[in-house]
Design an enzyme around this catalytic site. Structure first.
Site, short mmCIF file in Angstrom:
data_model
loop_
_atom_site.label_atom_id
_atom_site.label_comp_id
_atom_site.label_asym_id
_atom_site.label_seq_id
_atom_site.Cartn_x
_atom_site.Cartn_y
_atom_site.Cartn_z
N ASN A 37 0.81 -1.21 0.00
CA ASN A 37 0.00 0.00 0.00
C ASN A 37 0.85 1.27 0.00
OD1 ASN A 37 -2.34 1.48 0.02
ND2 ASN A 37 -3.04 0.81 2.03
N HIS A 122 -14.40 -4.89 11.17
CA HIS A 122 -13.94 -3.56 11.57
C HIS A 122 -15.16 -2.68 11.83
CE1 HIS A 122 -9.59 -3.58 9.84
NE2 HIS A 122 -9.94 -4.77 10.28
N ARG A 147 -13.19 -5.52 15.69
CA ARG A 147 -12.19 -4.52 16.04
C ARG A 147 -12.88 -3.17 16.11
NH1 ARG A 147 -7.50 -1.77 12.40
NH2 ARG A 147 -9.29 -0.44 11.97
N TYR A 159 -6.68 7.49 12.27
CA TYR A 159 -6.59 6.13 11.73
C TYR A 159 -7.78 5.27 12.14
CZ TYR A 159 -5.60 1.25 11.37
OH TYR A 159 -5.73 -0.08 11.10
N ASP A 216 -6.78 -1.53 17.84
CA ASP A 216 -5.49 -1.25 17.21
C ASP A 216 -4.94 0.09 17.69
OD1 ASP A 216 -3.30 -1.05 15.57
OD2 ASP A 216 -4.40 -1.20 13.69
N HIS A 218 -2.05 1.13 16.65
CA HIS A 218 -1.40 1.58 15.41
C HIS A 218 -0.08 2.29 15.66
CE1 HIS A 218 -1.75 2.55 10.99
NE2 HIS A 218 -2.17 1.30 11.08
N GLU A 242 -3.56 -4.38 19.64
CA GLU A 242 -2.66 -4.53 18.50
C GLU A 242 -1.73 -3.33 18.36
OE1 GLU A 242 -3.07 -4.59 13.60
OE2 GLU A 242 -4.82 -4.90 14.86
N ASP A 243 -0.49 -3.59 18.00
CA ASP A 243 0.50 -2.54 17.68
C ASP A 243 0.46 -1.41 18.70
OD1 ASP A 243 1.35 -3.92 15.45
OD2 ASP A 243 0.04 -2.87 14.07
N GLU A 268 2.06 -6.37 11.58
CA GLU A 268 1.57 -6.14 10.22
C GLU A 268 2.59 -5.43 9.35
OE1 GLU A 268 -1.07 -2.12 9.99
OE2 GLU A 268 -1.99 -3.76 11.10
N ARG A 289 0.87 -10.97 13.55
CA ARG A 289 -0.03 -10.18 12.71
C ARG A 289 0.46 -9.98 11.28
NH1 ARG A 289 -3.98 -8.78 11.55
NH2 ARG A 289 -4.02 -6.52 11.63
N HIS A 318 -2.83 -10.52 8.96
CA HIS A 318 -3.26 -9.22 8.45
C HIS A 318 -4.15 -9.41 7.22
CE1 HIS A 318 -2.91 -4.91 8.03
NE2 HIS A 318 -2.23 -4.96 6.90
N ASP A 322 -6.15 -3.70 1.49
CA ASP A 322 -4.94 -3.54 0.69
C ASP A 322 -4.20 -4.86 0.52
OD1 ASP A 322 -3.63 -3.84 3.16
OD2 ASP A 322 -3.20 -1.71 3.37
N GLU A 345 -8.24 -11.37 10.28
CA GLU A 345 -8.82 -10.07 9.94
C GLU A 345 -9.56 -10.18 8.61
OE1 GLU A 345 -7.38 -5.41 9.58
OE2 GLU A 345 -5.90 -7.01 9.41
N TRP A 408 2.04 7.13 12.45
CA TRP A 408 0.65 7.09 12.04
C TRP A 408 0.06 5.73 12.36
CZ3 TRP A 408 -1.68 4.06 8.04
CH2 TRP A 408 -3.02 4.37 7.78
#
Length: 408
Positions: A37, A122, A147, A159, A216, A218, A242-243, A268, A289, A318, A322, A345, A408
């Site tokens: 992506n 999501h 999620r 995000y 997440d 992120h 997550e993350d 991811e 992930r 993941h 994308d 996911e 981000w």
């Protein structure tokens, strides 16, 4: 038989995808996903300008040898561009092998370990009312795991929060077709940390304890902020966080682990088993992930998940939009076959994408199955693909309130 052709197809049915088509000397076609992506053309060039000619004349059955040839032979190892290109070759060769065997890929991976693959949806909203409607809508569709992402007071677009109204299909595409530069978003971790625990409390009050809740972070928290957050949300029994902090420094997860029992998922943006070595051997995470598309394909992902299994760590592959339907199918075949499956996911692709990519996987009451079509079970309509030209798109850049560039 040998590999006769290796063609790269770039199409953009609502978003950009890069697909590798490998054709054998007797006409069997295999498909591989090479989408990265915001950097799609880099992988397309790696494939068309460097790997394609190296594949011609090779025995398509020698999947492991080809993987090592492309990974070790390049000398410049790892990295998302290299690993996405290798992944596309690997997927296509597995697709061909399973088609030659006349069976779905998961059968070649050892057969099914379960009847279906639990997926999570999501759900998002700019405020809690919109988020609540989104969660309720997914429960009505049969999802058992969701999620959740929501707007944060004092911030604009962030995000994971779709601008779609309550009850409308989640259609969040972060890579904006904004021309030569990425869009920019604003972030404030303090507001986020103070806001989100209350959201989880409301979800539990409204939806009870059966719903699996995922969230997440992120990459936007420091290790100490992530430790605080993971500890504060323990009462709400998250399926995973997550993350929570950038994963490049694997040792940072030790701090989070010391302070919380909230399950952790990460990976991811990882593209190699070596990105996980400390995380797995020290049991600093609970879920892997990575995407099959970005981690060297089915061959590499199977080895990574087998390594994780030794330490009781499960998969959480993941799977946003994308990842093309080809990459999604590769994940589902792995999900069905491995023992240490956790969750998958799932963001359904739009109608345009599914006109280009014909799929055989099916959804039923919160579970996916890759289907019984030989190979990966995905085909690409090249005529339809040609009708969607590549359009430059970038993921956003994040800045703090004072203008500092942030994760981000």
């Amino acid at each position: 038989m040998t590999i006769e052709l290796a063609d790269v197809i770039i199409t953009s049915p609502g978003r950009n995808f890069v697909t590798l088509k490998i054709t054998t000397s007797d006409g069997i076609v295999g498909w591989g996903d090479a989408t990265l992506n915001g950097r799609e053309l880099a992988v397309a060039s790696y494939l068309s300008d460097h790997l394609a000619s190296m594949l011609i004349g090779r025995d398509e059955d020698r999947i492991e040898d080809t993987w090592q040839y492309l990974y070790r032979g390049a000398y410049w190892r790892r990295g998302p561009v290299t690993m996405a290109a290798i992944a596309a070759v690997d997927m296509a060769l597995w697709d061909i092998k399973a088609k030659k065997a006349g069976m779905p890929l998961y059968q070649l991976l050892g057969g099914a370990s379960r009847e279906g693959v639990r997926v999570y949806a999501h759900a998002s909203g700019t405020d809690y009312a919109a988020l609540k409607n989104a969660i309720a809508g997914y429960e009505e569709l049969g999802y058992t795991a969701v999620r959740v992402q929501t707007g944060v007071p004092g911030l604009g677009q962030i995000y994971g929060v779709s601008s779609s109204g309550p009850g409308v299909r989640y259609d969040y595409e972060p890579a904006k077709r904004s021309g030569a530069r990425p869009s920019e978003e604003t972030w404030d971790t303090r507001n986020y940390l103070n806001h989100m625990p209350g959201i989880f409390a409301q979800i539990r009050e409204d939806f009870g304890t059966d719903l699996r809740i995922l969230h997440d972070g992120h990459h936007r928290m420091t290790p100490i902020e992530a430790a605080r957050f993971a500890k504060e949300v323990e009462p709400y029994d998250l399926f995973w966080l997550e993350d929570c902090t950038p994963g490049e420094d694997q040792s940072a997860l030790r701090l989070v682990r010391q302070h919380s029992t909230t399950p952790l998922a990460i990976g991811e943006i990882f593209n190699s088993v070596y990105d996980y070595q400390t995380l797995i051997t020290e049991r600093l995470i609970d879920y892997v992930r990575s995407a099959v598309t970005h981690t060297g394909g089915i061959t590499a992902m199977k080895k990574l998940l087998d390594f994780a299994a030794i330490y009781g760590i499960k998969s959480g592959i993941h799977g946003p939009t994308d990842i093309s339907p080809v990459g999604m199918a590769a994940a589902l075949h792995l999900d069905l076959a491995i023992h240490n499956f956790g969750i998958q996911e799932y963001m359904p692709h739009n109608e345009q994408t599914l006109e280009v990519f014909q799929t055989s996987f099916t959804f039923d009451k919160g579970f996916l199955h890759p289907g019984e079509t030989p190979g990966l079970g995905v085909d690409l309509d090249e005529t339809a693909a040609a009708g969607h030209e590549y359009t430059k798109a970038y993921l956003p850049v994040n800045r703090l309130l004072d203008g500092t560039v942030h994760d981000w």
